[in-house]
Write an enzyme that holds these catalytic residues in place. Structure first.
Site, PDB file in Angstrom:
ATOM      1  NE  ARG A   1      -1.525  -2.391   2.989  1.00 48.46           N
ATOM      2  CZ  ARG A   1      -1.148  -3.497   2.191  1.00 48.46           C
ATOM      3  NH1 ARG A   1      -2.843  -4.176   1.480  1.00 48.46           N
ATOM      4  NH2 ARG A   1      -0.476  -4.084   2.578  1.00 48.46           N
ATOM      5  CB  THR A   2       3.488   2.240   2.620  1.00 51.18           C
ATOM      6  OG1 THR A   2       2.362   1.950   3.322  1.00 51.18           O
ATOM      7  CG2 THR A   2       4.265   3.949   2.208  1.00 51.18           C
TER       8      THR A   2
ATOM      9  CE  LYS B   1      26.921  -3.619  -6.772  1.00 46.30           C
ATOM     10  NZ  LYS B   1      26.976  -2.297  -7.721  1.00 46.30           N
TER      11      LYS B   1
ATOM     12  NE  ARG C   1       7.078   0.669   4.612  1.00 47.36           N
ATOM     13  CZ  ARG C   1       5.907   0.084   4.930  1.00 47.36           C
ATOM     14  NH1 ARG C   1       6.245  -0.660   4.554  1.00 47.36           N
ATOM     15  NH2 ARG C   1       5.065   0.659   5.256  1.00 47.36           N
TER      16      ARG C   1
ATOM     17  CG  HIS D   1       3.604   3.876   8.558  1.00 45.67           C
ATOM     18  ND1 HIS D   1       3.903   4.416   6.937  1.00 45.67           N
ATOM     19  CD2 HIS D   1       2.882   2.501   7.573  1.00 45.67           C
ATOM     20  CE1 HIS D   1       3.258   3.456   6.074  1.00 45.67           C
ATOM     21  NE2 HIS D   1       3.019   2.635   6.387  1.00 45.67           N
TER      22      HIS D   1
HETATM   23  N1   CP Z   1      -0.255  -0.223   5.600  1.00 44.79           N
HETATM   24  C1   CP Z   1       0.997  -0.475   4.950  1.00 44.79           C
HETATM   25  O1   CP Z   1       2.167  -0.414   5.911  1.00 44.79           O
HETATM   26  O2   CP Z   1       0.967  -1.287   4.201  1.00 44.79           O
HETATM   27  P1   CP Z   1       2.148  -1.718   3.621  1.00 44.79           P
HETATM   28  O3   CP Z   1       3.729  -2.708   4.270  1.00 44.79           O
HETATM   29  O4   CP Z   1       1.999  -3.176   2.389  1.00 44.79           O
HETATM   30  O5   CP Z   1       2.650  -0.189   3.224  1.00 44.79           O
END
Ligand code: CP
Length: 302
Positions: free
Chosen positions: A51-52, A80, A101, A129
């Site tokens: 999603r993110t 590496k 991320r 998040h």
């Molecule tokens: N909600 C969320 O962070 O989903 P993903 O891990 O799929 O990005």
């Protein structure tokens, strides 16, 4: 408007939360624009995501921007031995903004301190998040008509769930009552309770919520975060503690909505999906508009 990195949800003020939510509503009405024409956004995902990453990339595409990056650090020079410092310094030469991320808590803050381009934290370990929180707040405001004075049930992995931590901090600006429902092993960390105590906010801890479910305005279900456990036996012991089923929703408020940051494993039975109170897939859609708002705001393009 906001021209800065978004590393922690606390980087935004209450006024800025509202500005972003209002802007996201404008993008929902009119999502296709050329605002990012000529801009390059890097999406660096050192951890898996559906999603993110895809909602960021969808948001950028709808605004006419270009995307560079990787979805798996094993395809980058990290394999590496390249450091995060060198990766960020290098990618900063190729892009106007980095969405990142990373499994390490604090990595997004570190990245923001070593580059001159903005960093948007797309999740750093069990820490935060913030863009998820903004779309969670958008979903709450859209379904409840307000962010103020709500009774919010946070259910599941409250120890490792970074979305819970960010949401708690942001919603604390709006006089919520929190009900924390978790097994002992996955309780909300003490630091967050001190944070609420200092603000004089009400919260309650429970192991079960069937008797109190009628009080909820929002039920925020979470997955037990398998990847954060050092002891696999503890994961096995806790993973199926809560399974929300349709027949548990009979006595809930008509206006109550079920949110989940997703991915779902087993904590919401699929028989809930057809219930009008299930909002988690709409919530994921809201992520596109909210991320359009965050990106354009961060780049000073609104
Ligand atoms: N909600 C969320 O962070 O989903 P993903 O891990 O799929 O990005």
């Amino acid at each position: 408007m906001i021209y800065k990195s978004l590393v922690s949800i606390n980087d935004y003020s209450k006024k800025e939360y509202i500005e972003i939510l209002d802007l996201a509503a404008e993008f929902e009405n009119n999502p296709i624009r050329e605002t990012l024409k000529g801009k390059v956004i890097a999406t660096l995902f050192f951890e898996p995501s559906t999603r993110t990453r895809l909602s960021f990339e969808s948001a950028i595409s709808k605004l006419g921007g270009k995307i560079v990056g990787f979805t798996d650090s094993s395809s980058s020079s990290v394999t590496k031995g390249e450091t995060l410092y060198d990766t960020i310094k290098t990618v900063s030469n190729y892009s106007d903004l980095i969405v990142m991320r990373h499994p390490l808590e604090g990595s997004a803050r570190y990245a923001s301190e070593i580059t001159n381009i903005p960093i948007i934290n797309a999740g750093d370990g069990a820490n935060q998040h913030p863009t998820q929180t903004m779309l969670d707040m958008y979903s709450i405001r859209k379904t409840q008509g307000t962010l103020e004075n709500l009774n919010i049930f946070l259910v599941g992995d409250l120890k490792y769930g970074r979305t819970v931590h960010s949401l708690l901090m942001a919603m604390s600006q709006f006089n919520p009552t929190f009900n924390f429902i978790s097994p002992d092993e996955l309780k909300i960390p003490e630091g967050y309770k001190y944070f609420l105590d200092n603000l004089g906010l009400k919260y309650y801890e429970h192991k079960d919520f069937t008797d109190i479910i009628s009080r909820a305005d929002i039920i925020y279900m979470t997955r037990v975060q398998k990847e954060r456990f050092s002891d696999p036996i503890e994961y096995e012991r806790t993973k199926n503690t809560y399974v929300l089923k349709n027949n548990m929703l009979t006595n809930t408020k008509d206006s109550m909505r079920i949110l989940h940051p997703l991915p779902r494993v087993s904590e919401i039975d699929i028989d809930v999906d057809q219930n009008p109170k299930a909002y988690y897939f709409n919530q994921a859609l809201n992520g596109v508009f909210v991320r359009q708002a965050i990106i354009t705001s961060t780049l000073g393009l609104i």
